[in-house]
Scaffold this active site. Structure first.
Site, PDB file in Angstrom:
ATOM      1  CB  ALA A 148      -0.922  -0.015   1.213  1.00 11.10           C
TER       2      ALA A 148
ATOM      3  CG  ASN B   8       1.285  -6.523   6.831  1.00  7.13           C
ATOM      4  OD1 ASN B   8       1.958  -7.420   7.312  1.00  7.13           O
ATOM      5  ND2 ASN B   8      -0.034  -6.461   6.992  1.00  7.13           N
TER       6      ASN B   8
ATOM      7  CG  HIS C  61       0.319   4.213   4.244  1.00  6.06           C
ATOM      8  ND1 HIS C  61       0.083   3.681   5.485  1.00  6.06           N
ATOM      9  CD2 HIS C  61      -0.461   3.507   3.384  1.00  6.06           C
ATOM     10  CE1 HIS C  61      -0.776   2.675   5.387  1.00  6.06           C
ATOM     11  NE2 HIS C  61      -1.127   2.549   4.117  1.00  6.06           N
TER      12      HIS C  61
HETATM   13  N1  LIG Z   1       1.781  -5.630   2.314  1.00  5.60           N
HETATM   14  C1  LIG Z   1       0.819  -4.702   2.357  1.00  5.60           C
HETATM   15  O1  LIG Z   1       1.001  -3.541   1.996  1.00  5.60           O
HETATM   16  C2  LIG Z   1      -0.525  -5.101   2.833  1.00  5.60           C
HETATM   17  C3  LIG Z   1      -0.728  -6.315   3.434  1.00  5.60           C
HETATM   18  N2  LIG Z   1      -1.962  -6.680   3.847  1.00  5.60           N
HETATM   19  C4  LIG Z   1      -2.065  -7.986   4.499  1.00  5.60           C
HETATM   20  O2  LIG Z   1      -2.405  -8.978   3.525  1.00  5.60           O
HETATM   21  C5  LIG Z   1      -3.164 -10.019   4.147  1.00  5.60           C
HETATM   22  C6  LIG Z   1      -4.472 -10.234   3.378  1.00  5.60           C
HETATM   23  O3  LIG Z   1      -5.210  -9.031   3.384  1.00  5.60           O
HETATM   24  P1  LIG Z   1      -6.760  -9.003   3.009  1.00  5.60           P
HETATM   25  O4  LIG Z   1      -7.022  -9.882   1.857  1.00  5.60           O
HETATM   26  O5  LIG Z   1      -7.148  -7.587   2.947  1.00  5.60           O
HETATM   27  O6  LIG Z   1      -7.385  -9.666   4.325  1.00  5.60           O
HETATM   28  P2  LIG Z   1      -8.836 -10.333   4.485  1.00  5.60           P
HETATM   29  O7  LIG Z   1      -9.085 -10.344   5.949  1.00  5.60           O
HETATM   30  O8  LIG Z   1      -9.827  -9.659   3.607  1.00  5.60           O
HETATM   31  O9  LIG Z   1      -8.618 -11.821   3.960  1.00  5.60           O
HETATM   32  C7  LIG Z   1      -7.759 -12.718   4.594  1.00  5.60           C
HETATM   33  C8  LIG Z   1      -8.299 -14.128   4.350  1.00  5.60           C
HETATM   34  O10 LIG Z   1      -7.317 -15.049   4.797  1.00  5.60           O
HETATM   35  C9  LIG Z   1      -7.932 -16.044   5.622  1.00  5.60           C
HETATM   36  N3  LIG Z   1      -6.931 -16.471   6.600  1.00  5.60           N
HETATM   37  C10 LIG Z   1      -6.442 -15.794   7.658  1.00  5.60           C
HETATM   38  N4  LIG Z   1      -5.493 -16.503   8.282  1.00  5.60           N
HETATM   39  C11 LIG Z   1      -5.378 -17.669   7.603  1.00  5.60           C
HETATM   40  C12 LIG Z   1      -4.558 -18.820   7.744  1.00  5.60           C
HETATM   41  N5  LIG Z   1      -3.655 -18.915   8.735  1.00  5.60           N
HETATM   42  N6  LIG Z   1      -4.700 -19.822   6.854  1.00  5.60           N
HETATM   43  C13 LIG Z   1      -5.610 -19.716   5.855  1.00  5.60           C
HETATM   44  N7  LIG Z   1      -6.407 -18.673   5.669  1.00  5.60           N
HETATM   45  C14 LIG Z   1      -6.294 -17.641   6.526  1.00  5.60           C
HETATM   46  C15 LIG Z   1      -9.151 -15.381   6.238  1.00  5.60           C
HETATM   47  O11 LIG Z   1     -10.154 -16.337   6.535  1.00  5.60           O
HETATM   48  C16 LIG Z   1      -9.585 -14.413   5.127  1.00  5.60           C
HETATM   49  O12 LIG Z   1     -10.531 -14.997   4.251  1.00  5.60           O
HETATM   50  C17 LIG Z   1      -3.413  -9.568   5.604  1.00  5.60           C
HETATM   51  O13 LIG Z   1      -2.445 -10.143   6.470  1.00  5.60           O
HETATM   52  C18 LIG Z   1      -3.189  -8.062   5.523  1.00  5.60           C
HETATM   53  O14 LIG Z   1      -2.794  -7.504   6.757  1.00  5.60           O
HETATM   54  C19 LIG Z   1      -3.050  -5.885   3.641  1.00  5.60           C
HETATM   55  C20 LIG Z   1      -2.899  -4.662   3.055  1.00  5.60           C
HETATM   56  C21 LIG Z   1      -1.620  -4.136   2.662  1.00  5.60           C
HETATM   57  O1  LIG Z   2      -3.565  -1.326   3.042  1.00  9.17           O
HETATM   58  C1  LIG Z   2      -2.992  -0.480   3.752  1.00  9.17           C
HETATM   59  O2  LIG Z   2      -3.198   0.753   3.653  1.00  9.17           O
HETATM   60  C2  LIG Z   2      -1.931  -0.877   4.708  1.00  9.17           C
HETATM   61  C3  LIG Z   2      -2.173  -2.110   5.429  1.00  9.17           C
HETATM   62  O3  LIG Z   2      -3.284  -2.520   5.705  1.00  9.17           O
HETATM   63  C4  LIG Z   2      -0.978  -2.853   5.861  1.00  9.17           C
HETATM   64  O4  LIG Z   2       0.141  -2.388   5.617  1.00  9.17           O
HETATM   65  O5  LIG Z   2      -1.146  -3.919   6.478  1.00  9.17           O
END
Ligand SMILES: NC(=O)C1=CN([C@@H]2O[C@H](COP(=O)(O)OP(=O)(O)OC[C@H]3O[C@@H](n4cnc5c(N)ncnc54)[C@H](O)[C@@H]3O)[C@@H](O)[C@H]2O)C=CC1
Ligand SMILES: O=C([O-])CC(=O)C(=O)O
Length: 272
Positions: free
Chosen positions: A125, A192, A222
């Site tokens: 992000a 993250n 951010h």
């Molecule tokens: N690197 C970055 O900039 C960003 C990273 N993220 C991270 O990416 C990941 C996914 O984000 P979203 O799709 O928005 O989340 P979300 O909550 O919409 O979807 C996550 C899915 O993973 C499943 N899940 C959770 N833990 C699990 C496990 N141990 N094994 C199998 N399934 C599992 C949940 O049931 C859910 O369906 C999160 O950890 C989030 O914090 C989100 C936004 C930005």
């Molecule tokens: O999506 C975003 O703005 C940031 C976020 O959730 C993350 O870094 O985990």
């Protein structure tokens, strides 16, 4: 054509799967897994080319996929990261906060060189990691201030011990100040990006994080400041939150899609 296994069928996983299904990412989504069977079933219903839903996350990399894409949680990275590499699959990680645990980082990094596989961390992000990487040896300070609506911060571990009641916040309020290392533990689904910044720059103890809850914003903003011998860089990214998961920004989804598109294409590579 590259074969992809998807771990996590939420906001990011769903959009990645749709991008593969529509041909935007030239690959085949062959297997998916989510702790929530419903989430996996709902995703598969949306796709024209149906992947198989596997019974547990470790099975994803036992099938002949080229890469496992994690879009689930830090726990998922800790649980399956090593076995994906041992099975000689590449890995893309969205829950980058998991890598600020040095033992996890070292195990996965050693496994990459041992099994000759690569872990991809999309810029997520934020923007500007190309610059931060290039000047990392001249960096003296890096900070990130993340501002989100209180609803986007709900459920974070931080609130288990804090007196702050998100429902009572009626103006922009700093709710956390500390290191990136502390921030990813207390806000695992929100910051993250601080882990990405730490790993690209001067590490998670020296990268400072401020988290602001603002009931008057509709963005995930951010603001990054980096300074050192090279000069100064500032980046402000005002993200639109995803409609289904307000914690997650649209840019995080698009950066995951672009990283995978690049992985699956023989193409000119732009940027550092
Ligand atoms: N690197 C970055 O900039 C960003 C990273 N993220 C991270 O990416 C990941 C996914 O984000 P979203 O799709 O928005 O989340 P979300 O909550 O919409 O979807 C996550 C899915 O993973 C499943 N899940 C959770 N833990 C699990 C496990 N141990 N094994 C199998 N399934 C599992 C949940 O049931 C859910 O369906 C999160 O950890 C989030 O914090 C989100 C936004 C930005
Ligand atoms: O999506 C975003 O703005 C940031 C976020 O959730 C993350 O870094 O985990």
């Amino acid at each position: 054509m590259k074969r992809i296994g998807l771990l996590g069928c939420g906001a990011i996983g769903t959009q990645i799967a749709l991008a593969i299904d529509s041909g935007k990412i030239p690959a085949v989504l062959t297997h998916v897994y989510d702790n929530s069977k419903d989430a996996a079933n709902i995703l598969v219903l949306k796709l024209n080319t149906k992947p198989e839903i596997v019974e547990n996350s470790h099975l994803l990399s036992s099938h002949p996929v080229d890469i496992v894409v994690e879009a689930a949680s830090q726990d998922a990275v800790k649980d399956v990261g090593l076995s994906v590499l041992q099975n000689k699959r590449d890995l893309m990680i969205m829950s980058v906060g998991a890598l600020l645990d040095e033992s996890i980082y070292d195990i996965l990094s050693d496994a990459c060189s041992h099994f000759k596989k690569t872990i991809y961390l999309p810029s997520g992000a934020i923007a500007g990691l190309d610059g931060i990487k290039s000047i990392k040896h001249e960096l003296e300070s890096v900070s990130i201030t993340t501002t989100k609506h209180p609803r986007s911060l709900k459920g974070a571990k931080f609130f288990e011990t804090s007196q702050i009641d998100l429902d009572k916040i009626n103006s922009s309020t700093v709710i956390f100040e500390g290191t990136a290392k502390e921030a990813v533990q207390l806000f695992p689904a929100n910051i993250n990006v601080a882990a990405l910044l730490s790993l690209s720059g001067i590490g998670s103890e020296k990268t400072t994080v401020k988290i602001v809850a603002d009931p008057n914003t509709d963005k995930n903003t951010h603001h990054i400041e980096a300074a050192g011998k090279f000069g100064k860089m500032t980046f402000t990214i005002e993200n639109i939150p995803d409609a289904n998961n307000p914690k997650t920004s649209r840019l995080a989804i698009l950066s995951a899609i672009e990283t995978l598109r690049k992985y699956c294409s023989d193409d000119i590579q732009i940027g550092t």
